[in-house]
Motif scaffolding. Structure first.
Motif, PDB file in Angstrom:
ATOM      1  N   UNK A   4       0.815  -1.221   0.000  1.00 44.77           N
ATOM      2  CA  UNK A   4       0.000   0.000   0.000  1.00 44.77           C
ATOM      3  C   UNK A   4       0.851   1.275   0.000  1.00 44.77           C
ATOM      4  N   UNK A   5       1.875   1.274  -0.840  1.00 44.64           N
ATOM      5  CA  UNK A   5       2.741   2.446  -0.962  1.00 44.64           C
ATOM      6  C   UNK A   5       2.546   3.189  -2.271  1.00 44.64           C
ATOM      7  N   UNK A   6       1.905   2.527  -3.235  1.00 44.22           N
ATOM      8  CA  UNK A   6       1.760   3.105  -4.574  1.00 44.22           C
ATOM      9  C   UNK A   6       0.286   3.193  -4.948  1.00 44.22           C
ATOM     10  N   UNK A   7      -0.106   4.351  -5.465  1.00 42.81           N
ATOM     11  CA  UNK A   7      -1.456   4.563  -5.993  1.00 42.81           C
ATOM     12  C   UNK A   7      -1.351   4.490  -7.508  1.00 42.81           C
ATOM     13  N   UNK A   8      -2.156   3.642  -8.124  1.00 43.11           N
ATOM     14  CA  UNK A   8      -2.107   3.440  -9.571  1.00 43.11           C
ATOM     15  C   UNK A   8      -3.461   3.756 -10.187  1.00 43.11           C
ATOM     16  N   UNK A   9      -3.436   4.547 -11.251  1.00 49.27           N
ATOM     17  CA  UNK A   9      -4.643   4.826 -12.024  1.00 49.27           C
ATOM     18  C   UNK A   9      -4.447   4.151 -13.377  1.00 49.27           C
ATOM     19  N   UNK A  10      -5.344   3.225 -13.688  1.00 48.27           N
ATOM     20  CA  UNK A  10      -5.276   2.505 -14.954  1.00 48.27           C
ATOM     21  C   UNK A  10      -6.473   2.888 -15.811  1.00 48.27           C
ATOM     22  N   UNK A  18       1.318   6.012 -11.951  1.00 48.70           N
ATOM     23  CA  UNK A  18       1.608   5.563 -10.593  1.00 48.70           C
ATOM     24  C   UNK A  18       2.227   6.705  -9.802  1.00 48.70           C
ATOM     25  N   UNK A  19       1.870   6.764  -8.523  1.00 48.96           N
ATOM     26  CA  UNK A  19       2.490   7.737  -7.617  1.00 48.96           C
ATOM     27  C   UNK A  19       2.595   7.122  -6.236  1.00 48.96           C
ATOM     28  N   UNK A  20       3.573   7.571  -5.498  1.00 47.25           N
ATOM     29  CA  UNK A  20       3.748   7.111  -4.131  1.00 47.25           C
ATOM     30  C   UNK A  20       2.625   7.710  -3.269  1.00 47.25           C
ATOM     31  N   UNK A  21       2.031   6.898  -2.411  1.00 50.42           N
ATOM     32  CA  UNK A  21       0.991   7.413  -1.528  1.00 50.42           C
ATOM     33  C   UNK A  21       1.519   8.534  -0.643  1.00 50.42           C
ATOM     34  N   UNK A  22       2.787   8.480  -0.287  1.00 52.76           N
ATOM     35  CA  UNK A  22       3.383   9.527   0.544  1.00 52.76           C
ATOM     36  C   UNK A  22       3.434  10.870  -0.183  1.00 52.76           C
ATOM     37  N   UNK A  23       3.343  10.856  -1.526  1.00 52.21           N
ATOM     38  CA  UNK A  23       3.369  12.094  -2.313  1.00 52.21           C
ATOM     39  C   UNK A  23       1.992  12.736  -2.455  1.00 52.21           C
ATOM     40  N   UNK A  24       0.938  12.051  -2.017  1.00 54.50           N
ATOM     41  CA  UNK A  24      -0.412  12.606  -2.092  1.00 54.50           C
ATOM     42  C   UNK A  24      -0.583  13.600  -0.949  1.00 54.50           C
ATOM     43  N   UNK A  25      -0.910  14.830  -1.315  1.00 49.86           N
ATOM     44  CA  UNK A  25      -1.050  15.901  -0.344  1.00 49.86           C
ATOM     45  C   UNK A  25      -2.485  16.048   0.156  1.00 49.86           C
ATOM     46  N   UNK A  26      -3.444  15.762  -0.748  1.00 46.32           N
ATOM     47  CA  UNK A  26      -4.848  15.994  -0.409  1.00 46.32           C
ATOM     48  C   UNK A  26      -5.741  15.248  -1.393  1.00 46.32           C
ATOM     49  N   UNK A  27      -6.889  14.796  -0.920  1.00 47.34           N
ATOM     50  CA  UNK A  27      -7.930  14.221  -1.776  1.00 47.34           C
ATOM     51  C   UNK A  27      -9.179  15.044  -1.524  1.00 47.34           C
ATOM     52  N   UNK A  28      -9.722  15.610  -2.609  1.00 47.58           N
ATOM     53  CA  UNK A  28     -10.863  16.529  -2.493  1.00 47.58           C
ATOM     54  C   UNK A  28     -12.035  16.033  -3.322  1.00 47.58           C
ATOM     55  N   UNK A  72      -4.630  15.642 -10.168  1.00 46.45           N
ATOM     56  CA  UNK A  72      -5.208  14.564 -10.957  1.00 46.45           C
ATOM     57  C   UNK A  72      -6.693  14.569 -10.641  1.00 46.45           C
ATOM     58  N   UNK A  73      -7.513  14.871 -11.641  1.00 43.05           N
ATOM     59  CA  UNK A  73      -8.961  14.931 -11.424  1.00 43.05           C
ATOM     60  C   UNK A  73      -9.598  13.702 -12.058  1.00 43.05           C
ATOM     61  N   UNK A  74     -10.354  12.977 -11.252  1.00 43.76           N
ATOM     62  CA  UNK A  74     -11.023  11.760 -11.692  1.00 43.76           C
ATOM     63  C   UNK A  74     -12.519  12.011 -11.779  1.00 43.76           C
ATOM     64  N   UNK A  75     -13.104  11.716 -12.914  1.00 44.09           N
ATOM     65  CA  UNK A  75     -14.551  11.822 -13.085  1.00 44.09           C
ATOM     66  C   UNK A  75     -15.122  10.427 -12.880  1.00 44.09           C
ATOM     67  N   UNK A  76     -15.721  10.225 -11.734  1.00 43.86           N
ATOM     68  CA  UNK A  76     -16.236   8.914 -11.365  1.00 43.86           C
ATOM     69  C   UNK A  76     -17.564   8.659 -12.079  1.00 43.86           C
ATOM     70  N   UNK A  77     -17.955   7.401 -12.220  1.00 41.62           N
ATOM     71  CA  UNK A  77     -19.195   7.095 -12.940  1.00 41.62           C
ATOM     72  C   UNK A  77     -20.454   7.639 -12.273  1.00 41.62           C
TER      73      UNK A  77
END
Length: 85
Positions: A4-10, A18-28, A72-77
């Motif tokens: 659980x160290x890497x966040x991956x968007x496929x 891919x980005x390190x979870x430690x590099x995530x500053x905020x989720x909005x 990184x902006x994700x448009x969820x279903x």
């Protein structure tokens, strides 16, 4: 990532991001203070109008390898999937 160290968007037919979870500053749950903030001004029935953004968007604010703030902006279903995220 099992540790659980890497966040991956496929994305289908694209290379994954891919980005390190430690590099995530905020989720909005909005695009305020991101390069995508103007999207909230789009009128309906545009697929990403302000109304749809409120229901479906998640923004991940992170720092890249050079320590520069990125969005990184994700448009969820749907709203349910956004809230699960």
């Amino acid at each position: 990532d099992k540790a659980l160290r890497v966040f991956t968007v496929a994305v289908e037919n694209q290379s994954s991001m891919k980005m390190q979870l430690a590099d995530i500053l905020e989720v909005k749950k909005d695009v305020q203070d991101t390069p995508f903030s103007k999207l909230s001004e789009l009128p309906p029935p545009h697929v990403v109008s302000g109304e749809q953004l409120e229901k479906r968007v998640t923004a991940v604010i992170y720092q890249d390898a050079q320590k520069v703030r990125q969005s990184l902006v994700l448009l969820m279903p749907n709203m349910y999937e956004r809230d699960r995220f």
